[in-house]
Design an enzyme around this catalytic site. Structure first.
Site, PDB file in Angstrom:
ATOM      1  N   LYS A   1       0.817  -1.218   0.000  1.00  0.00           N
ATOM      2  CA  LYS A   1       0.000   0.000   0.000  1.00  0.00           C
ATOM      3  C   LYS A   1       0.850   1.268   0.000  1.00  0.00           C
ATOM      4  O   LYS A   1       0.396   2.318  -0.429  1.00  0.00           O
ATOM      5  CB  LYS A   1      -0.992   0.009   1.169  1.00  0.00           C
ATOM      6  CG  LYS A   1      -0.433   0.363   2.529  1.00  0.00           C
ATOM      7  CD  LYS A   1      -1.599   0.496   3.520  1.00  0.00           C
ATOM      8  CE  LYS A   1      -1.180   1.042   4.864  1.00  0.00           C
ATOM      9  NZ  LYS A   1      -0.355   0.114   5.655  1.00  0.00           N
TER      10      LYS A   1
ATOM     11  N   HIS B   1       1.892  -3.918  14.790  1.00  0.00           N
ATOM     12  CA  HIS B   1       2.398  -2.756  14.041  1.00  0.00           C
ATOM     13  C   HIS B   1       2.572  -1.615  15.042  1.00  0.00           C
ATOM     14  O   HIS B   1       1.634  -1.249  15.724  1.00  0.00           O
ATOM     15  CB  HIS B   1       1.422  -2.367  12.931  1.00  0.00           C
ATOM     16  CG  HIS B   1       2.041  -1.480  11.878  1.00  0.00           C
ATOM     17  ND1 HIS B   1       2.628  -0.279  12.181  1.00  0.00           N
ATOM     18  CD2 HIS B   1       2.172  -1.638  10.538  1.00  0.00           C
ATOM     19  CE1 HIS B   1       3.094   0.269  11.057  1.00  0.00           C
ATOM     20  NE2 HIS B   1       2.827  -0.537  10.050  1.00  0.00           N
TER      21      HIS B   1
ATOM     22  N   GLU C   1       7.082  -6.136   7.813  1.00  0.00           N
ATOM     23  CA  GLU C   1       6.287  -5.580   6.720  1.00  0.00           C
ATOM     24  C   GLU C   1       6.673  -4.125   6.447  1.00  0.00           C
ATOM     25  O   GLU C   1       5.840  -3.229   6.582  1.00  0.00           O
ATOM     26  CB  GLU C   1       4.796  -5.653   7.077  1.00  0.00           C
ATOM     27  CG  GLU C   1       4.290  -7.047   7.392  1.00  0.00           C
ATOM     28  CD  GLU C   1       2.931  -7.042   8.097  1.00  0.00           C
ATOM     29  OE1 GLU C   1       2.465  -5.962   8.526  1.00  0.00           O
ATOM     30  OE2 GLU C   1       2.344  -8.123   8.218  1.00  0.00           O
TER      31      GLU C   1
HETATM   32  C1  PLP Z   1       0.664   0.117   6.399  1.00  0.00           C
HETATM   33  C2  PLP Z   1       1.077  -1.180   6.960  1.00  0.00           C
HETATM   34  C3  PLP Z   1       2.419  -1.570   6.896  1.00  0.00           C
HETATM   35  C4  PLP Z   1       3.525  -0.669   6.387  1.00  0.00           C
HETATM   36  O1  PLP Z   1       3.807   0.293   7.331  1.00  0.00           O
HETATM   37  P1  PLP Z   1       5.074   1.283   7.158  1.00  0.00           P
HETATM   38  O2  PLP Z   1       4.947   2.180   8.326  1.00  0.00           O
HETATM   39  O3  PLP Z   1       4.923   1.955   5.850  1.00  0.00           O
HETATM   40  O4  PLP Z   1       6.298   0.441   7.220  1.00  0.00           O
HETATM   41  C5  PLP Z   1       2.743  -2.817   7.365  1.00  0.00           C
HETATM   42  N1  PLP Z   1       1.808  -3.650   7.872  1.00  0.00           N
HETATM   43  C6  PLP Z   1       0.510  -3.310   7.949  1.00  0.00           C
HETATM   44  C7  PLP Z   1      -0.462  -4.273   8.506  1.00  0.00           C
HETATM   45  C8  PLP Z   1       0.105  -2.067   7.495  1.00  0.00           C
HETATM   46  O5  PLP Z   1      -1.182  -1.723   7.601  1.00  0.00           O
END
Ligand code: PLP
Length: 377
Positions: free
Chosen positions: A46, A183, A259
């Site tokens: 994304k 996260h 991620e």
């Molecule tokens: C948006 C998102 C990410 C990426 O986050 P960054 O801060 O861009 O590294 C990873 N995992 C999940 C579940 C997300 O929603």
């Protein structure tokens, strides 16, 4: 990219244009792997879903984090035909579906891929049981997001105290929780968030194991900060902390993935726009450019990320305002930017604009998104 290269591209392709340098993406990926050698990187699509980026990262060895069915298919279709040719009958090592809330139709469509999908509550578990019974599960934990630029903890994640009950509920439903995930919030410059999250995950994992449920994978999420300014401490420092906690808290055979979104792509893109109008309002110079917060600069609104505009030309800097091309007053890129006196058709640019920028561009007011130009693919 040098100033000259950017201007050449803007002349050749017209403005607004976003130049994406794949050499930088490969470098960011290599840096991630070097400092976190035990952690497989699943690029969070994304942040920037350009298929060219997916292909570059796949070739470099990355896997992918998707959060919608179209993102899943985008990755699936783009990596299927690329060497190394792999039969995707085991998808987890290449794709995780990390959105804890999924429409029923998405689960139905995903089931045939036997995906790894995230959940954080009982209602979602019931849906997965019914519509994607062949899925493996990742349980998303709620962890502190203190000080992160974009907070996610009010929207997603089960309380650590509920976690083991949710793992047992999954087992009763005939499903297996393979993975714990969290996260820490996007652009996490408070590295303690990672330390706390790892400790929370370790406690849940221990309790689950004591009740007979061994979790095999830990997903430490995204949040790795891009170096937007000099206040962001280096990635190597964060990685040292993470590595130390991982070594202290988890058995060496645990599979660990992350991620990263922003970290891999933010620094890889530069937006170039053209001054299309100018005025003086309340004694302040105002410039209007042919991009906007509905387009490449969407991160100003959705990502809480300030972007600074720079000029290619020299001159005495003065405080000015910069607005986008649309008719909306919200379309304000900056109320206090420092630029030399600009003329119509002069170019401006903003760097580090590869994440959450063109990704959330709209067609508002009839203006199409900026053209993307890929270099060093
Ligand atoms: C948006 C998102 C990410 C990426 O986050 P960054 O801060 O861009 O590294 C990873 N995992 C999940 C579940 C997300 O929603």
């Amino acid at each position: 990219m040098t100033a000259r290269e950017l201007q050449t591209i803007a002349r050749r392709h017209g403005t607004p244009v976003v130049v994406i340098d794949h050499e930088v993406i490969r470098r960011n990926y290599a840096r991630f792997r070097k400092h976190l050698p035990k952690v497989q990187a699943y690029y969070a699509v994304k942040a920037n879903p350009a298929p060219e980026i997916i292909r570059t990262l796949f070739r470099a060895g990355a896997s992918f984090d998707v959060a919608s069915l179209p993102e899943f298919m985008l990755v699936y279709d783009n990596i299927r035909n690329l060497p190394p040719r792999e039969q995707q009958d085991f998808i987890w090592d290449k794709i995780v579906y990390a959105n804890p809330i999924k429409p029923r139709e998405t689960l139905e469509a995903l089931d045939r891929y036997k995906p790894l999908v995230t959940y954080d509550n009982l209602a979602e578990l019931r849906k997965i049981q019914k519509y994607a019974p062949r899925a493996g599960l990742a349980l998303r934990l709620r962890v502190p997001n203190t000080g992160s630029m974009v907070e996610l903890s009010s929207k997603f994640g089960c309380a650590p105290g509920e976690a083991v009950d949710l793992i047992e509920a999954a087992a009763r439903a005939g499903l297996v929780v393979e993975c714990l995930s969290f996260h820490v919030g996007s652009q996490c410059t408070n590295f303690e968030n990672f330390v706390q999250a790892l400790n929370i995950a370790a406690a849940v994992m221990r309790e689950a194991a004591s009740r007979g449920h061994a979790v095999k994978i830990l997903d430490i999420g995204g949040g790795f900060p891009a170096p937007y300014d000099r206040h962001v401490r280096p990635f190597s420092e964060l990685a040292r902390k993470i590595n130390a906690e991982i070594a202290r808290l988890f058995p060496p055979e645990l599979e660990i993935l992350a991620e990263p979104g922003r970290f891999l792509v933010a620094t890889a893109a530069t937006a170039v726009a053209r001054v299309i109008g100018k005025a003086v309002r309340d004694a302040k110079p105002c410039y209007y450019i042919d991009d906007s917060v509905y387009h490449t600069f969407s991160g100003i609104i959705f990502d809480h990320c300030p972007y600074h505009l720079k000029a290619f030309k020299r001159g005495k800097p003065e405080i000015c305002a910069v607005f986008g091309q649309t008719c909306d007053g919200l379309d304000t890129i900056s109320q206090s930017e420092e630029l030399p006196e600009m003329e119509i058709d002069d170019l401006v640019y903003a760097d580090n604009i590869g994440a959450y920028s063109s990704a959330s561009s709209t067609c508002f007011n009839g203006f199409p998104p900026a053209k993307l130009v890929h270099v060093n693919e």
